[in-house]
Motif scaffolding. Structure first.
Motif, PDB file in Angstrom:
ATOM      1  N   SER A 196       0.877  -1.172   0.000  1.00 11.20           N
ATOM      2  CA  SER A 196       0.000   0.000   0.000  1.00 11.20           C
ATOM      3  C   SER A 196       0.919   1.228   0.000  1.00 11.20           C
ATOM      4  O   SER A 196       2.123   1.094   0.193  1.00 11.20           O
ATOM      5  CB  SER A 196      -0.928  -0.004   1.216  1.00 11.20           C
ATOM      6  N   PRO A 197       0.399   2.423  -0.194  1.00  9.04           N
ATOM      7  CA  PRO A 197       1.271   3.602  -0.240  1.00  9.04           C
ATOM      8  C   PRO A 197       2.054   3.867   1.050  1.00  9.04           C
ATOM      9  O   PRO A 197       3.087   4.514   1.014  1.00  9.04           O
ATOM     10  CB  PRO A 197       0.300   4.757  -0.521  1.00  9.04           C
ATOM     11  N   PHE A 198       1.574   3.361   2.178  1.00  9.35           N
ATOM     12  CA  PHE A 198       2.216   3.687   3.447  1.00  9.35           C
ATOM     13  C   PHE A 198       2.750   2.491   4.216  1.00  9.35           C
ATOM     14  O   PHE A 198       3.182   2.612   5.350  1.00  9.35           O
ATOM     15  CB  PHE A 198       1.237   4.472   4.326  1.00  9.35           C
ATOM     16  N   GLY A 199       2.716   1.307   3.611  1.00 13.84           N
ATOM     17  CA  GLY A 199       3.231   0.134   4.307  1.00 13.84           C
ATOM     18  C   GLY A 199       3.217  -1.092   3.416  1.00 13.84           C
ATOM     19  O   GLY A 199       2.667  -1.070   2.311  1.00 13.84           O
ATOM     20  N   TYR A 200       3.847  -2.132   3.909  1.00 10.12           N
ATOM     21  CA  TYR A 200       3.897  -3.396   3.175  1.00 10.12           C
ATOM     22  C   TYR A 200       4.092  -4.535   4.157  1.00 10.12           C
ATOM     23  O   TYR A 200       4.500  -4.336   5.302  1.00 10.12           O
ATOM     24  CB  TYR A 200       5.016  -3.393   2.129  1.00 10.12           C
ATOM     25  N   SER A 201       3.807  -5.737   3.689  1.00 13.00           N
ATOM     26  CA  SER A 201       4.123  -6.929   4.468  1.00 13.00           C
ATOM     27  C   SER A 201       4.545  -8.021   3.504  1.00 13.00           C
ATOM     28  O   SER A 201       4.227  -7.981   2.299  1.00 13.00           O
ATOM     29  CB  SER A 201       2.939  -7.388   5.335  1.00 13.00           C
ATOM     30  N   THR A 202       5.276  -8.976   4.029  1.00 14.54           N
ATOM     31  CA  THR A 202       5.760 -10.085   3.238  1.00 14.54           C
ATOM     32  C   THR A 202       5.845 -11.308   4.135  1.00 14.54           C
ATOM     33  O   THR A 202       5.750 -11.207   5.363  1.00 14.54           O
ATOM     34  CB  THR A 202       7.126  -9.772   2.598  1.00 14.54           C
ATOM     35  N   TYR A 203       6.002 -12.462   3.521  1.00 10.84           N
ATOM     36  CA  TYR A 203       6.101 -13.718   4.249  1.00 10.84           C
ATOM     37  C   TYR A 203       6.599 -14.763   3.275  1.00 10.84           C
ATOM     38  O   TYR A 203       6.666 -14.519   2.069  1.00 10.84           O
ATOM     39  CB  TYR A 203       4.734 -14.107   4.829  1.00 10.84           C
ATOM     40  N   ARG A 204       6.956 -15.918   3.774  1.00 10.00           N
ATOM     41  CA  ARG A 204       7.283 -17.022   2.885  1.00 10.00           C
ATOM     42  C   ARG A 204       5.984 -17.744   2.571  1.00 10.00           C
ATOM     43  O   ARG A 204       5.370 -18.373   3.428  1.00 10.00           O
ATOM     44  CB  ARG A 204       8.290 -17.983   3.496  1.00 10.00           C
ATOM     45  N   GLY A 205       5.575 -17.660   1.335  1.00 16.04           N
ATOM     46  CA  GLY A 205       4.327 -18.286   0.898  1.00 16.04           C
ATOM     47  C   GLY A 205       4.566 -19.677   0.378  1.00 16.04           C
ATOM     48  O   GLY A 205       5.618 -20.274   0.560  1.00 16.04           O
ATOM     49  N   SER A 206       3.555 -20.199  -0.277  1.00 12.40           N
ATOM     50  CA  SER A 206       3.654 -21.549  -0.828  1.00 12.40           C
ATOM     51  C   SER A 206       3.343 -21.543  -2.310  1.00 12.40           C
ATOM     52  O   SER A 206       2.876 -20.590  -2.864  1.00 12.40           O
ATOM     53  CB  SER A 206       2.693 -22.479  -0.118  1.00 12.40           C
TER      54      SER A 206
END
Length: 111
Positions: free
Chosen positions: A101-111
């Motif tokens: 998003s314009p003010f943040g992000y998230s990530t992870y190890r997906g499948s």
């Protein structure tokens, strides 16, 4: 042939759609090893690191979020470059998605 490979997927959580046209670079040991742009599904056409190029080690995905956000007309200007450093320590499918998003992000190890 290796069983390992790397994929990514970028979703724009501000619009609820895939992030189309976002440049992504992959580095290993400070060297650029791949550069791709997301398609209409927010994915790269093919693995960003395919099985034939896979090697164990430390990597960095660099997402050019600022260019994408400005191009999409999303206000903000807070995020520009998003580096994600990670280790691939087994021959496996690694999937590293980015929720943006314009003010943040998230990530992870997906499948």
């Amino acid at each position: 042939m290796s069983k390992g490979y790397l994929t990514t997927h970028v979703l724009d959580t501000a619009t609820g759609t895939p992030a189309v046209g976002l440049k992504i670079e992959l580095f290993s040991a400070g060297q650029l090893i791949a550069s791709k742009v997301t398609n209409t599904d927010g994915r790269t056409d093919g693995a960003i690191l395919p099985a034939e190029a896979f090697a164990l080690g430390e990597y960095e995905l660099v997402f050019h979020a600022g260019d994408y956000l400005r191009g999409a007309g999303l206000k903000g200007g807070f995020l520009d470059i998003i580096p994600i450093r990670f280790t691939m320590d087994q021959e496996d499918h690694y999937h590293v998605p980015l929720l943006l998003s314009p003010f943040g992000y998230s990530t992870y190890r997906g499948s």
